[in-house]
Design a protein around this motif. Structure first.
Motif, PDB file in Angstrom:
ATOM      1  N   GLY A  85       7.012 -13.559 -11.617  1.00 37.98           N
ATOM      2  CA  GLY A  85       7.337 -14.834 -11.653  1.00 37.98           C
ATOM      3  C   GLY A  85       7.471 -15.581  -9.540  1.00 37.98           C
ATOM      4  O   GLY A  85       6.456 -15.079  -8.595  1.00 37.98           O
ATOM      5  N   LYS A  86       8.408 -15.624  -8.995  1.00 39.66           N
ATOM      6  CA  LYS A  86       8.727 -15.808  -7.467  1.00 39.66           C
ATOM      7  C   LYS A  86       9.172 -15.524  -6.710  1.00 39.66           C
ATOM      8  O   LYS A  86       9.805 -14.109  -7.369  1.00 39.66           O
ATOM      9  CB  LYS A  86       9.781 -17.626  -7.288  1.00 39.66           C
TER      10      LYS A  86
ATOM     11  N   THR B 196      14.403 -14.540 -10.730  1.00 39.21           N
ATOM     12  CA  THR B 196      13.259 -15.246 -10.237  1.00 39.21           C
ATOM     13  C   THR B 196      12.034 -15.008 -11.202  1.00 39.21           C
ATOM     14  O   THR B 196      10.357 -14.696 -10.870  1.00 39.21           O
ATOM     15  CB  THR B 196      12.518 -14.324  -8.717  1.00 39.21           C
TER      16      THR B 196
ATOM     17  N   TRP C 255       6.910 -22.053 -11.360  1.00 37.51           N
ATOM     18  CA  TRP C 255       7.623 -22.011 -11.026  1.00 37.51           C
ATOM     19  C   TRP C 255       7.805 -23.109  -9.625  1.00 37.51           C
ATOM     20  O   TRP C 255       8.302 -23.520  -8.542  1.00 37.51           O
ATOM     21  CB  TRP C 255       8.358 -20.866  -9.938  1.00 37.51           C
TER      22      TRP C 255
END
Length: 719
Positions: free
Chosen positions: A652-653, A289, A344
């Protein structure tokens, strides 16, 4: 005669010199590992031999990826078979007819078939790296050296066998199909040409073998030697159990790991066992992620640092300096350009490429003195250290028995205990646990208030029911979190229905200490541990049930190190499954639902509990249990472990979003779990993805509805 003596002396000189270089490299590696702290290895020889046989000769970890596993299996056993052929070829170089092997023609056939299969396997390996372009596999000349060496070795074997036939005027044979094909065009060339080409390929074969010998301990292929040792010396106690710190050791200069020498010799052996296959990073929730942490790069960076530091602290350099020049020192060089720019929002569920790219860019060679580098900061960044969810998926996938989580916890211990460096959110949670024994800082005297919020439960305390058989350890989530309180109510309702003689500690209950320990605060953990064990002894507790896998794992596998003995610990899914099988609970109401079950890391990979939750669901009429693509041993973490439940993700995610998307991909009506942390993360995931029509339920809540047939407020499940 002169030729034979020349051949012999040349062979001895080249071989002895190569063995000398190999010994120098091996000895320097040994000195590097010796820099680590001593560690006690439990005996358990029988268990170790069983694990060794299964993982080394059965290649079970590699077979988790069947295509890659089969390829490696062929190469592994192929090289074992070809070692006999190598001896046979060597003795033929001195005028011998070969090894005195019964059924020699069949032996030759097995050699040629093996060579052919290795050709196919190595070709497929190259295809996976450069054709399929699997992100986890490194590209470039260095990762490909062994491919060229193996292919060259196979060609030299066939060349030697083929021109042996020309040299000795041997006729074509079905027992030697490949070498016969090579010899056919040269059938009229004569003995002299055959002899020249035979010895040419004989020497090529020998030189490649010896090159392998010297190259292997200086590369990732050192795992050929270290991996079997690493597996043999692997832990035999419960997986993931953290080592106890002696905080009363007056001679200890520091706690945790602040420099490479603070790791144990066994941990250092992990570094040299790593094959850089990337399987660990491929399944890591942080890497997947867009976080900076990559388990593979964790090991590689620590190995590079150990090797470079060993070169200046050991008695001999790690490689012969005249043959292998020392590279510049590696260190982390972070800049804004290393931050991921991956979008993302484009729909990718998980992707390790942003993390791999950041790791590649930041691990650079500089002209620094390795002795002036800080392990935390110059080798491992704090962002990497705090990104780990301790899910152990990396360790479960590792084919050489490496353990990543304990190293990260050791680094956290140094940060917390020696430097007082903790992310703000995590620091707040630990302060609240220290003051009020829960991460929110809610008054500890309201720990049992949840029992007063419903008239459906008879929840006695240990003082009200001193003859209890099972202590229900509710935990902080089950006591204070509004969502998890519903699980506590369902579980107590089911235990009462099954006439389980249980009690709770009420306001005497403390935090289990899992969160502080996984965040590196061993001092706070040990204080809580001692207090809990004292309370258990006070009330003569013999059996504990808890709905929290983190508490379950800590009590079952780690408290015994601190004096908890003769106490059986159950997870609530184990107890409920047992009660159903004993007919003490009968799920008589039908629930027409598509339910997918999310495996908690601390329940599954840590304690191998996979079937009981699923058995409970399958015992309910109308329930269709559907599996996510990543399930059981390879289930993805929800993102809450290792203290991450209390810390905000900034890069990130979000991990819980990725896991929720994986659950939604199978079109469930309910996402089930058996962990309060997972339940919270998945519930937040469904809200964030705006699919709140899909409900998140604990196994106990679902069974509650199936047993009692009562629709609860805000529930989407109806009997």
């Amino acid at each position: 005669m002169v030729w034979q003596w020349t051949q012999l002396f040349a062979f001895l000189f080249v071989s002895v010199f190569s063995l000398y270089l190999f010994a120098v490299v091996m000895y320097s590696r040994y000195l590097n590992v010796k820099l680590g702290k001593s560690v006690k290895v439990e005996k358990n020889v029988g268990k170790r031999l069983k694990v060794f046989a299964v993982q080394v000769f059965g290649q079970t970890k590699l077979m988790k990826d069947p295509k890659s596993g089969l390829m490696h299996l062929i190469v592994f056993y192929g090289f074992i078979i070809l070692q006999f052929g190598a001896l046979d070829i060597i003795v033929k170089g001195f005028g011998s007819e070969g090894l005195p092997i019964p059924g020699y023609d069949v032996f030759v056939l097995t050699q040629e078939v093996t060579v052919f299969l290795i050709f196919l396997a190595v070709g497929y390996a190259a295809y996976r790296r450069y054709g399929e372009k699997l992100p986890r596999l490194k590209k470039g000349w260095k990762p490909s050296i062994v491919v060229f060496l193996i292919l060259s070795l196979m060609l030299s074997v066939l060349g030697t066998l083929g021109f042996e036939r020309v040299y000795h005027g041997m006729e074509a044979s079905w027992y030697a199909p490949l070498s016969s094909m090579i010899a056919a065009p040269f059938s009229e060339a004569g003995t002299t040409v055959g002899a020249i080409l035979f010895y040419f390929f004989w020497w090529v074969h020998l030189v490649i073998l010896l090159t392998f010998l010297i190259y292997v301990p200086q590369s990732k292929h050192f795992h050929l030697i270290t991996a079997p040792i690493n597996i043999m010396l692997g832990r035999t106690d419960p997986v993931g159990r953290l080592q106890k710190l002696d905080l009363e050791d007056e001679e200890a200069e520091s706690f945790g790991v602040g420099k490479i020498e603070d790791f144990t010799k066994k941990q250092m052996l992990d570094y040299y066992a790593c094959v850089e296959c990337g399987r660990c990073t491929d399944v890591c929730p942080a890497s997947s992620t867009g976080k900076l942490l990559s388990p593979m790069h964790l090991i590689v960076k620590l190995r590079d640092h150990l090797t470079e530091k060993g070169a200046v602290t050991s008695k001999t350099p790690w490689t012969p300096a005249f043959a292998f020049p020392q590279p510049a020192t590696h260190s982390v060089q972070l800049s804004d350009s290393h931050a991921t720019t991956y979008d993302w929002s484009q729909g990718a569920n998980t992707n390790i490429e942003p993390t791999l790219q950041m790791q590649k860019q930041m691990w650079t060679q500089e002209g620094k003195d390795v002795r002036e580098l800080n392990l935390i900061g110059d080798v491992m960044t704090e962002d990497e250290i705090w990104a780990c969810t301790t899910c152990r998926n990396c360790e479960d996938q590792c084919p050489v028995g490496n353990e990543h989580v304990d190293k990260i916890i050791d680094l956290r211990r140094h940060l917390v205990l020696m430097e007082g460096s903790v992310p703000t959110d995590g620091q707040r949670a630990m302060q609240n646990i220290e003051r009020q024994s829960n991460p929110w800082g809610i008054n500890r005297n309201s720990r049992a208030d949840w029992t007063e919020e419903t008239d459906l439960n008879d929840v006695p305390t240990v003082k009200e029911n001193p003859t209890f058989e099972i202590l229900y350890f509710v935990g902080s989530m089950g006591s204070f979190d509004n969502r998890s309180i519903k699980v506590s109510q369902s579980l107590t309702k089911l235990m009462n229905k099954a006439q389980v003689n249980f009690a709770i500690l009420g306001n005497e209950e403390k935090n289990s200490g899992d969160t502080p320990r996984r965040m590196g605060n061993e001092l706070l953990f040990q204080e809580l541990c001692a207090e809990n064990i004292s309370i258990f002894e006070k009330y003569n507790v013999k059996k504990i049930v808890t709905a929290c896998p983190h508490t379950y794992n800590t009590f079952k596998n780690e408290y015994p190190d601190f004096g908890l003995v003769d106490v059986e610990v159950l997870h609530h899914t184990e107890l409920l499954d047992q009660l159903i099988k004993e007919k003490r609970l009968v799920p008589k109401y039908e629930l027409n639902e598509r339910i997918t079950y999310h495996d908690s890391c601390y329940l599954g990979r840590y304690n191998n509990i996979y079937d009981q939750p699923r058995d409970i669901l399958r015992a309910i009429q109308g329930v269709d249990v559907i599996e996510m693509n990543r399930n059981r041993e390879n289930g993805m973490c929800c993102g809450a472990g290792g203290g991450m439940m209390w810390m905000e993700e900034t890069a990130g995610k979000r991990v819980n979003i990725a896991r929720t998307e994986q659950a939604l991909a199978v079109n469930p009506t309910v996402i089930s779990s058996a962990c309060p942390f997972c339940l919270t993360m998945l519930a937040d995931g469904t809200k964030s993805t705006e699919v709140e029509e899909v409900k998140t339920k604990d196994i106990a809540e679902i069974l509650d509805l199936a047993v009692f047939g009562e629709a609860k407020e805000d529930s989407a499940i109806h009997s």
